[in-house]
Design a protein around this motif. Structure first.
Motif, PDB file in Angstrom:
ATOM      1  N   PRO A 117      25.068  -9.010  -0.842  1.00 56.70           N
ATOM      2  CA  PRO A 117      25.307  -7.595  -1.195  1.00 56.70           C
ATOM      3  C   PRO A 117      26.796  -7.324  -1.619  1.00 56.70           C
ATOM      4  CG  PRO A 117      25.046  -7.474   1.252  1.00 56.70           C
ATOM      5  CD  PRO A 117      24.910  -8.948   0.370  1.00 56.70           C
ATOM      6  N   GLU A 118      27.950  -7.921  -1.221  1.00 53.49           N
ATOM      7  CA  GLU A 118      29.131  -7.626  -1.546  1.00 53.49           C
ATOM      8  C   GLU A 118      29.640  -8.045  -3.057  1.00 53.49           C
ATOM      9  OE1 GLU A 118      28.719 -11.980  -0.132  1.00 53.49           O
ATOM     10  OE2 GLU A 118      27.962 -10.271   0.576  1.00 53.49           O
ATOM     11  N   ARG A 119      28.581  -8.672  -3.751  1.00 55.09           N
ATOM     12  CA  ARG A 119      28.943  -8.787  -5.166  1.00 55.09           C
ATOM     13  C   ARG A 119      28.264  -7.381  -5.905  1.00 55.09           C
ATOM     14  NH1 ARG A 119      28.428 -15.238  -5.908  1.00 55.09           N
ATOM     15  NH2 ARG A 119      29.539 -15.751  -4.064  1.00 55.09           N
ATOM     16  N   GLY A 120      27.703  -6.764  -5.347  1.00 59.09           N
ATOM     17  CA  GLY A 120      27.154  -5.591  -5.982  1.00 59.09           C
ATOM     18  C   GLY A 120      27.822  -4.540  -6.097  1.00 59.09           C
ATOM     19  N   GLY A 121      29.092  -4.466  -5.214  1.00 57.67           N
ATOM     20  CA  GLY A 121      30.006  -3.420  -5.181  1.00 57.67           C
ATOM     21  C   GLY A 121      29.375  -1.843  -4.813  1.00 57.67           C
ATOM     22  N   ALA A 170       0.701  -1.046   0.009  1.00 51.18           N
ATOM     23  CA  ALA A 170      -0.003  -0.067   0.122  1.00 51.18           C
ATOM     24  C   ALA A 170       0.786   1.118  -0.102  1.00 51.18           C
ATOM     25  CB  ALA A 170      -1.050   0.073   1.416  1.00 51.18           C
ATOM     26  N   ASP A 171       1.893   1.399   0.829  1.00 50.49           N
ATOM     27  CA  ASP A 171       2.790   2.662   1.120  1.00 50.49           C
ATOM     28  C   ASP A 171       4.131   2.500   0.780  1.00 50.49           C
ATOM     29  OD1 ASP A 171       2.980   1.165   3.204  1.00 50.49           O
ATOM     30  OD2 ASP A 171       2.461   2.872   4.673  1.00 50.49           O
ATOM     31  N   VAL A 172       4.469   1.293   0.298  1.00 54.71           N
ATOM     32  CA  VAL A 172       5.948   0.939   0.331  1.00 54.71           C
ATOM     33  C   VAL A 172       6.117  -0.189  -0.889  1.00 54.71           C
ATOM     34  CG1 VAL A 172       5.888  -0.696   1.961  1.00 54.71           C
ATOM     35  CG2 VAL A 172       7.959   0.445   1.462  1.00 54.71           C
ATOM     36  N   GLN A 173       7.115   0.031  -1.629  1.00 52.46           N
ATOM     37  CA  GLN A 173       7.787  -1.047  -2.305  1.00 52.46           C
ATOM     38  C   GLN A 173       8.886  -1.719  -1.947  1.00 52.46           C
ATOM     39  OE1 GLN A 173       9.118  -0.308  -6.342  1.00 52.46           O
ATOM     40  NE2 GLN A 173      10.504   1.356  -5.684  1.00 52.46           N
ATOM     41  N   VAL A 174       8.852  -3.005  -1.842  1.00 50.92           N
ATOM     42  CA  VAL A 174       9.960  -3.898  -1.413  1.00 50.92           C
ATOM     43  C   VAL A 174      10.536  -4.341  -2.691  1.00 50.92           C
ATOM     44  CG1 VAL A 174      10.494  -5.903   0.076  1.00 50.92           C
ATOM     45  CG2 VAL A 174       8.382  -4.247   0.777  1.00 50.92           C
ATOM     46  N   LEU A 175      11.898  -4.257  -2.623  1.00 54.28           N
ATOM     47  CA  LEU A 175      12.770  -4.811  -3.636  1.00 54.28           C
ATOM     48  C   LEU A 175      13.575  -5.886  -3.010  1.00 54.28           C
ATOM     49  CD1 LEU A 175      13.871  -1.789  -5.404  1.00 54.28           C
ATOM     50  CD2 LEU A 175      12.030  -3.339  -6.183  1.00 54.28           C
ATOM     51  N   HIS A 176      13.573  -7.119  -3.563  1.00 57.51           N
ATOM     52  CA  HIS A 176      14.292  -8.301  -2.779  1.00 57.51           C
ATOM     53  C   HIS A 176      15.194  -8.682  -3.752  1.00 57.51           C
ATOM     54  CE1 HIS A 176      14.534 -12.672  -1.262  1.00 57.51           C
ATOM     55  NE2 HIS A 176      15.658 -12.031  -1.192  1.00 57.51           N
ATOM     56  N   LEU A 177      16.607  -8.274  -3.499  1.00 59.50           N
ATOM     57  CA  LEU A 177      17.636  -8.627  -4.486  1.00 59.50           C
ATOM     58  C   LEU A 177      18.485  -9.708  -4.036  1.00 59.50           C
ATOM     59  CD1 LEU A 177      19.115  -7.296  -7.137  1.00 59.50           C
ATOM     60  CD2 LEU A 177      20.254  -5.831  -5.405  1.00 59.50           C
ATOM     61  N   ASP A 178      18.754 -10.696  -4.941  1.00 57.83           N
ATOM     62  CA  ASP A 178      19.774 -11.841  -4.751  1.00 57.83           C
ATOM     63  C   ASP A 178      20.832 -11.776  -5.612  1.00 57.83           C
ATOM     64  OD1 ASP A 178      21.239 -14.177  -4.382  1.00 57.83           O
ATOM     65  OD2 ASP A 178      19.243 -15.394  -3.650  1.00 57.83           O
ATOM     66  N   LEU A 179      22.194 -11.433  -5.086  1.00 59.03           N
ATOM     67  CA  LEU A 179      23.152 -11.276  -6.092  1.00 59.03           C
ATOM     68  C   LEU A 179      24.109 -12.370  -6.282  1.00 59.03           C
ATOM     69  CD1 LEU A 179      23.970  -7.621  -5.442  1.00 59.03           C
ATOM     70  CD2 LEU A 179      22.822  -8.439  -7.180  1.00 59.03           C
ATOM     71  N   TYR A 180      23.774 -13.622  -5.687  1.00 61.06           N
ATOM     72  CA  TYR A 180      24.517 -14.733  -5.697  1.00 61.06           C
ATOM     73  C   TYR A 180      25.023 -15.104  -6.930  1.00 61.06           C
ATOM     74  CZ  TYR A 180      26.263 -19.823  -4.814  1.00 61.06           C
ATOM     75  OH  TYR A 180      26.917 -20.651  -4.709  1.00 61.06           O
ATOM     76  N   ARG A 181      24.402 -14.950  -7.997  1.00 64.63           N
ATOM     77  CA  ARG A 181      24.634 -15.393  -9.237  1.00 64.63           C
ATOM     78  C   ARG A 181      25.255 -14.461 -10.145  1.00 64.63           C
ATOM     79  NH1 ARG A 181      23.664 -20.559  -9.532  1.00 64.63           N
ATOM     80  NH2 ARG A 181      21.641 -21.439  -8.383  1.00 64.63           N
ATOM     81  N   ILE A 182      25.380 -13.122  -9.717  1.00 65.23           N
ATOM     82  CA  ILE A 182      25.830 -12.028 -10.468  1.00 65.23           C
ATOM     83  C   ILE A 182      27.402 -12.353 -10.534  1.00 65.23           C
ATOM     84  CG2 ILE A 182      26.431 -10.535  -8.543  1.00 65.23           C
ATOM     85  CD1 ILE A 182      25.175  -8.362 -10.203  1.00 65.23           C
ATOM     86  N   GLY A 183      27.884 -12.089 -11.924  1.00 67.97           N
ATOM     87  CA  GLY A 183      29.307 -12.150 -12.176  1.00 67.97           C
ATOM     88  C   GLY A 183      30.067 -10.856 -12.034  1.00 67.97           C
ATOM     89  N   ASP A 184      29.321  -9.743 -12.273  1.00 68.35           N
ATOM     90  CA  ASP A 184      30.210  -8.617 -12.085  1.00 68.35           C
ATOM     91  C   ASP A 184      29.095  -7.517 -11.935  1.00 68.35           C
ATOM     92  OD1 ASP A 184      30.781  -5.896 -13.137  1.00 68.35           O
ATOM     93  OD2 ASP A 184      31.979  -6.708 -14.916  1.00 68.35           O
ATOM     94  N   PRO A 185      29.608  -6.504 -10.919  1.00 66.22           N
ATOM     95  CA  PRO A 185      28.461  -5.496 -10.448  1.00 66.22           C
ATOM     96  C   PRO A 185      27.870  -4.689 -11.252  1.00 66.22           C
ATOM     97  CG  PRO A 185      30.434  -5.513  -9.026  1.00 66.22           C
ATOM     98  CD  PRO A 185      30.675  -6.403 -10.130  1.00 66.22           C
ATOM     99  N   GLU A 186      28.515  -4.538 -12.516  1.00 66.70           N
ATOM    100  CA  GLU A 186      27.841  -3.959 -13.706  1.00 66.70           C
ATOM    101  C   GLU A 186      26.657  -4.398 -14.054  1.00 66.70           C
ATOM    102  OE1 GLU A 186      28.891  -0.945 -14.920  1.00 66.70           O
ATOM    103  OE2 GLU A 186      30.612  -0.967 -13.340  1.00 66.70           O
ATOM    104  N   GLU A 187      26.405  -5.501 -14.048  1.00 65.66           N
ATOM    105  CA  GLU A 187      24.901  -6.175 -14.407  1.00 65.66           C
ATOM    106  C   GLU A 187      23.643  -5.464 -13.315  1.00 65.66           C
ATOM    107  OE1 GLU A 187      24.858 -10.763 -14.415  1.00 65.66           O
ATOM    108  OE2 GLU A 187      27.171 -10.722 -14.168  1.00 65.66           O
ATOM    109  N   LEU A 188      24.030  -4.868 -12.253  1.00 63.89           N
ATOM    110  CA  LEU A 188      23.136  -4.212 -11.590  1.00 63.89           C
ATOM    111  C   LEU A 188      22.572  -2.829 -12.572  1.00 63.89           C
ATOM    112  CD1 LEU A 188      24.318  -3.953  -7.946  1.00 63.89           C
ATOM    113  CD2 LEU A 188      22.446  -5.296  -9.003  1.00 63.89           C
ATOM    114  N   GLU A 189      23.269  -2.275 -13.204  1.00 62.74           N
ATOM    115  CA  GLU A 189      22.868  -1.405 -14.080  1.00 62.74           C
ATOM    116  C   GLU A 189      21.624  -1.810 -14.971  1.00 62.74           C
ATOM    117  OE1 GLU A 189      23.751   1.802 -14.832  1.00 62.74           O
ATOM    118  OE2 GLU A 189      25.313   1.665 -12.932  1.00 62.74           O
ATOM    119  N   PHE A 190      21.709  -2.943 -15.548  1.00 61.05           N
ATOM    120  CA  PHE A 190      20.552  -3.612 -16.217  1.00 61.05           C
ATOM    121  C   PHE A 190      19.265  -3.697 -15.531  1.00 61.05           C
ATOM    122  CE2 PHE A 190      24.477  -5.232 -18.436  1.00 61.05           C
ATOM    123  CZ  PHE A 190      24.216  -4.618 -19.617  1.00 61.05           C
ATOM    124  N   LEU A 191      19.464  -4.006 -14.352  1.00 60.71           N
ATOM    125  CA  LEU A 191      18.408  -3.998 -13.280  1.00 60.71           C
ATOM    126  C   LEU A 191      17.682  -2.671 -12.684  1.00 60.71           C
ATOM    127  CD1 LEU A 191      19.525  -6.870 -10.826  1.00 60.71           C
ATOM    128  CD2 LEU A 191      18.120  -7.138 -12.742  1.00 60.71           C
TER     129      LEU A 191
END
Length: 147
Positions: free
Chosen positions: A102-106, A64-85
């Motif tokens: 989160p350490e994989r997101g830099g 209702a008054d908030v959006q929740v984003l659940h991010l799992d970066l286990y399979r991410i190869g490069d933090p730059e992939e977050l740009e596409f998200l």
């Protein structure tokens, strides 16, 4: 604590999460991060199925008054992939971001207001909270009262 106690803790902590808030979750595979997040999102009022974003990287839960984003970066190869998200565009004053691995997101991942560290031995789990902002301090105080 066992899985039942950890789930109950997350559900009781959920009302204390006020946007904007970024929560980083650290821990090995099987430590209980996704289980905790699932209970947290349901505790915030989401009635549907909470999926693990392991393969899709990101799940979005509009409330209702908030959006929740659940991010799992286990399979991410490069933090730059977050740009596409588009995380930087999605994270605003009405957002709670829950980031596993989160350490994989830099530097492309928003800074944590608080960090939850998960440790486990067999079926027993331990969760520790570390605050990094004033809103993180408030969540930490709520967390300590619930233990």
């Amino acid at each position: 604590m066992g899985e039942v106690q950890m789930t109950a803790l997350a559900a009781r902590l959920a009302p204390a999460l006020k946007p904007p808030f970024c929560l980083h979750l650290h821990g090995d595979l099987g430590a209980g991060k996704t289980t905790f997040v699932r209970a947290l999102i349901q505790g915030m009022g989401y009635a549907g199925r909470v999926k693990s974003p392991t393969y899709g990287l990101l799940e979005h839960y509009p409330l209702a008054d908030v959006q929740v984003l659940h991010l799992d970066l286990y399979r991410i190869g490069d933090p730059e992939e977050l740009e596409f998200l588009g995380i930087t565009d999605l994270f605003d004053e009405k957002t709670v971001l829950l980031a596993e691995w989160p350490e994989r997101g830099g530097a492309l991942l928003p800074a944590a207001d608080a960090v939850l560290e998960f440790n486990h031995s067999g079926t027993e789990r331990r969760v520790t909270i570390l605050p990094y902002s004033s809103s993180g301090n408030a969540l930490c105080h709520s967390f300590q009262r619930l233990l």
